[in-house]
Design a protein around this motif. Structure first.
Motif, mmCIF file in Angstrom:
data_model
loop_
_atom_site.group_PDB
_atom_site.id
_atom_site.type_symbol
_atom_site.label_atom_id
_atom_site.label_comp_id
_atom_site.label_asym_id
_atom_site.label_seq_id
_atom_site.Cartn_x
_atom_site.Cartn_y
_atom_site.Cartn_z
ATOM 1 N N LYS A 160 42.236 36.710 41.981
ATOM 2 C CA LYS A 160 41.483 37.835 41.440
ATOM 3 C C LYS A 160 42.174 38.363 40.191
ATOM 4 C CE LYS A 160 39.844 39.260 46.013
ATOM 5 N NZ LYS A 160 39.822 40.357 47.015
ATOM 6 N N SER A 207 46.353 35.211 45.336
ATOM 7 C CA SER A 207 44.955 35.525 45.090
ATOM 8 C C SER A 207 44.656 35.303 43.621
ATOM 9 C CB SER A 207 44.647 36.977 45.468
ATOM 10 O OG SER A 207 43.341 37.331 45.055
ATOM 11 N N GLN A 215 45.818 44.425 41.841
ATOM 12 C CA GLN A 215 46.003 44.572 43.275
ATOM 13 C C GLN A 215 47.239 45.431 43.544
ATOM 14 O OE1 GLN A 215 45.279 40.780 45.553
ATOM 15 N NE2 GLN A 215 45.527 39.900 43.504
ATOM 16 N N GLY A 246 49.067 42.981 39.344
ATOM 17 C CA GLY A 246 49.073 44.038 40.336
ATOM 18 C C GLY A 246 50.180 45.034 40.103
#
Length: 755
Positions: free
Chosen positions: A85, A83, A89, A24
């Motif tokens: 993912k 997370s 982010q 991120g």
């Protein structure tokens, strides 16, 4: 070739798809990337750092943590849920103005932002002192600009703290705002205050007598101890070095019932290995065994103003002298040694009397007992100090009013002429000094940029009568993070020779007090400029510049030169000046790099009968610095600290004394490497102290081979004769000291805490 590349990529794809990671960008409120952000998986040692645009990637495989913790300099630390993912982010941090909002109390007795305080106050935290770990407050101050721990005796290593070149008795040392570290304890007790007690240290340079009374002439050092609310549940810090010094600090807090919290701290220090590396047959460093037990209570419910109580017990056994000395020689003239037993207890408390917190009672009691021998010269003393203060604080419109009633009672007794009857030296007459005082202060906020402070104090001394100490402070803040201050005031000090000048007790000099000593008075002006600047969110720069001027009347200074066998005390027939400029620069980068650098230019003089002289052990220039940077790959950081001092005038024993009149330029430098992670609450640290291996000249002690002056010959007038055994007409004297005798050494330690 392309075929092999495609083959390798195709083989790696299944593995990368199985990997768990988070990636991120960390941004501020405006959506701009924050560089060099620290990202950690909470409860683990796994972490990383963002790049210059704020991007990071952190593998999650095998990690059990459920949150990541993100922090950056100048921003509020924040935790985010983990997370899995793989897409980028965005993590947003908010600016934290805490760097501009450091709260101080020592300047005005009101909790106030450091930038808003009309009186310039410097703040030093445990993190500052941890960069060069020491076992006590006295040694820790060596890296504070404008402050110098001065060792006053080559044998017993007692000392005091010089602020802006002024000797230790001109500085008031407070413990939680209580004036209990004074008299005997400024000579013998400063080494007994462990660093583990400290929440922060506030330093005010310049007179503060309008609030704190006598002794706060050159400045004050307020040691603010930890509270049960803020202290870790358990803390442990132990360190040692190759000289054989060992120090351990243990802290523990507990909840007692529903209304009380208690913090207990124990400090133990031991050095039991005599060394004589300079070959003068005297110990280079005083042998010490010291224990300090500290306990602090907070009693009260959330809706009831709390009662704060603290107590400390301190005991120390220290000796220095000839290498073959032991306790069987204590007080004899066979083998020379200086042996000092110190016992001290303290009790202090604060209680807010009203729910609106505008009335507060503070009190303290302490007893200090000294059992000492300097060779065959005894020094036994007892000092009791009681202090009470009622403080009223009220906000009325643009006025912040402060008023107070204070009472300080000092009982001092020893076996020297200081407490003998003026009519008969064989009759003991302890010094009893009740010192009531009243003070008032008005802090007026004229407009958002301009503040004025006006204060006045009146004390009644039993011998010297009424003493007035007014002061005025003006503060102008042209813009956020920038402050200009002008302070002016007066100070006074009542002298106790035998608790201030250690040379009066050691060596062979006779103490002569020519007159009834009057209290010293001073007038001071201080101009200060301070600014803190945020540099593109990546770093902060702080700048602090001061110019100071202090004019003394009735200055008392020991005269070593009129008669080499005497120390003559008298009020100065003239005046004394202490003036100079100082500057501090603080730089912090989000990557963890920091730089602290400071300098002080001093001009201290005394004018006696029209002749200007320079006081002993007063430097013209001093500088301190600290430089640090992290090595994140191995979870380590490096701290390099040091100081530099210009030549100082030294006490000599006459025109024939072969020792230099001035010290050379000298510097003590240290380096430390710390390994560990704050998330695991432990650190290992090690390094080298006194990197340059600097020590004073070997002949600092005059005639160490004849400490009882048994081979010294005198003429009919009592003056020392130059003989074949004594060609320079010297007597034994350990007062020619300006720097520690301790050589280069390795140190190592462990810090742990449980929150």
């Amino acid at each position: 070739m392309k075929y092999y590349i495609y083959l390798i990529i195709s083989l790696l794809i299944p593995f990368t798809s199985l990997a768990q990671f988070i990636q991120g960008q960390v941004q501020d409120e405006k959506g701009e990337g924050i560089p060099f952000v620290t990202v950690f998986i909470k409860g683990t040692t796994k972490g990383t750092q963002s790049n210059e645009q704020g991007f990071f990637s952190l593998p999650l495989e095998g990690i059990q943590g459920e949150e990541i913790s993100i922090s950056a300099l100048g921003f509020a630390k924040k935790d985010f849920p983990v997370s899995e993912k793989t897409q980028t982010q965005v993590f947003v941090l908010s600016h934290d103005n805490q760097i501009f909002e450091e709260v101080v109390v020592s300047g005005t007795l009101n909790p106030v932002s450091r930038l808003d305080s009309p009186v310039p106050v410097e703040i030093y935290t445990p993190q500052f002192f941890a960069r060069n770990p020491t076992s006590n407050v006295f040694s820790a101050l060596q890296n504070v600009n404008g402050v110098r721990p001065q060792v006053n005796c080559n044998v017993c290593n007692t000392g005091d703290i010089h602020v802006n070149g002024l000797e230790g008795p001109y500085t008031m040392v407070l413990l939680d705002g209580m004036p209990i570290v004074s008299g005997l304890s400024t000579v013998y007790g400063l080494s007994g205050i462990p660093n583990s007690m400290i929440e922060r240290m506030e330093i005010v340079k310049g007179p503060a007598s309008s609030l704190y009374g006598s002794e706060a002439v050159g400045g004050l050092i307020n040691i603010i101890t930890k509270t049960p609310e803020k202290a870790p549940k358990i803390s442990f810090n132990a360190n040692g070095n190759t000289w054989g010094e060992f120090n351990i600090d243990i802290g523990q807090k507990a909840q007692i019932g529903k209304m009380a919290k208690v913090l207990t701290g124990i400090n133990y220090f031991n050095y039991s290995f005599p060394k004589d590396l300079n070959g003068d047959h005297f110990t280079d460093l005083t042998l010490q065994k010291r224990i300090s037990v500290f306990q602090k209570w907070t009693i009260g419910k959330s809706k009831i103003p709390p009662l704060s109580l603290a107590a400390r017990f301190f005991y120390e056994d220290r000796w220095g002298g000839e290498m073959n000395w032991n306790k069987s020689f204590r007080g004899t003239d066979s083998v020379y040694g200086e042996s000092i037993y110190t016992t001290r207890w303290e009790l202090l408390g604060q209680y807010i009397l009203t729910h609106n917190r505008d009335l507060q009672l503070s009190f303290s009691l302490n007893r200090h007992i000294q059992n000492s021998f300097y060779g065959q010269v005894p020094f036994h003393a007892k000092q009791d100090i009681g202090f009470g203060q009622l403080l009223w604080n009220k906000h009325l419109g643009s006025h912040q009013l402060l008023g107070g009633l204070a009472m300080r009672y000092t009982h001092y007794d020893d076996d020297t002429p200081a407490t003998a009857s003026p009519n008969d030296l064989n009759v003991n007459k302890p010094s009893i000094t009740p010192l009531p005082g009243i003070f008032i202060q008005d802090e007026l906020k004229i407009n958002p940029k301009f503040t004025g402070l006006f204060g006045y104090r009146f004390d009644i001394h039993p011998i010297h009568g009424g003493i007035h100490t007014p002061r005025i402070a003006l503060k102008y803040s042209p813009k956020q993070g920038q402050t200009i201050r002008l302070n002016a005031g007066t100070g006074f000090r009542v002298v106790n020779i035998f608790t201030e000048d250690h040379a009066a007790l050691t060596g062979a000099r006779k103490v002569v007090i020519e007159e009834t000593l009057k209290p010293e008075k001073s007038m001071n002006v201080n101009l200060n400029y301070m600014t803190k600047i945020a540099l593109n969110g990546e770093s902060f720069l702080g700048l602090d510049l001061s110019a100071f001027y202090t004019y003394f009347t009735n200055r008392i200074s020991p005269d070593y030169s009129t008669d080499v066998q005497e120390i003559i005390y008298r009020n100065l027939n003239g005046h004394a000046l202490s003036q100079g400029i100082s500057g501090n620069l603080d730089y912090k980068h989000a990557s963890g790099i920091y730089l602290n650098a400071g300098f002080t230019l001093l001009d201290n003089t005394m004018t006696q009968n029209g002749e200007k002289i320079r006081p002993l052990l007063s430097e013209h220039f001093q500088s301190t610095w600290g430089l640090g940077f992290p090595i994140r790959r191995v979870h380590a950081k490096v701290d390099y600290t040091g100081n530099l001092y210009s030549p100082m005038k030294l006490p000599l024993l006459g025109d024939l004394d072969p020792r230099p009149e001035y010290s050379p330029w000298w510097s003590i430098q240290n380096i430390q490497i710390t390994y560990g992670q704050s998330s695991k609450n432990w650190e290992i640290y090690f390094g080298v102290k006194n990197l340059l291996n600097y020590t004073p000249p070997k002949n600092s002690i005059a005639r160490p081979f004849d400490p009882f002056d048994k081979q010294v010959e005198y003429d009919t007038h009592g003056d020392i004769l130059a003989t074949e055994n004594n060609p320079y007409a010297l007597s034994f004297d350990p007062s020619n000291v300006f720097a520690p005798n301790q050589r280069r050494r390795l140190f190592f330690g462990l810090r742990m805490q449980l929150d």
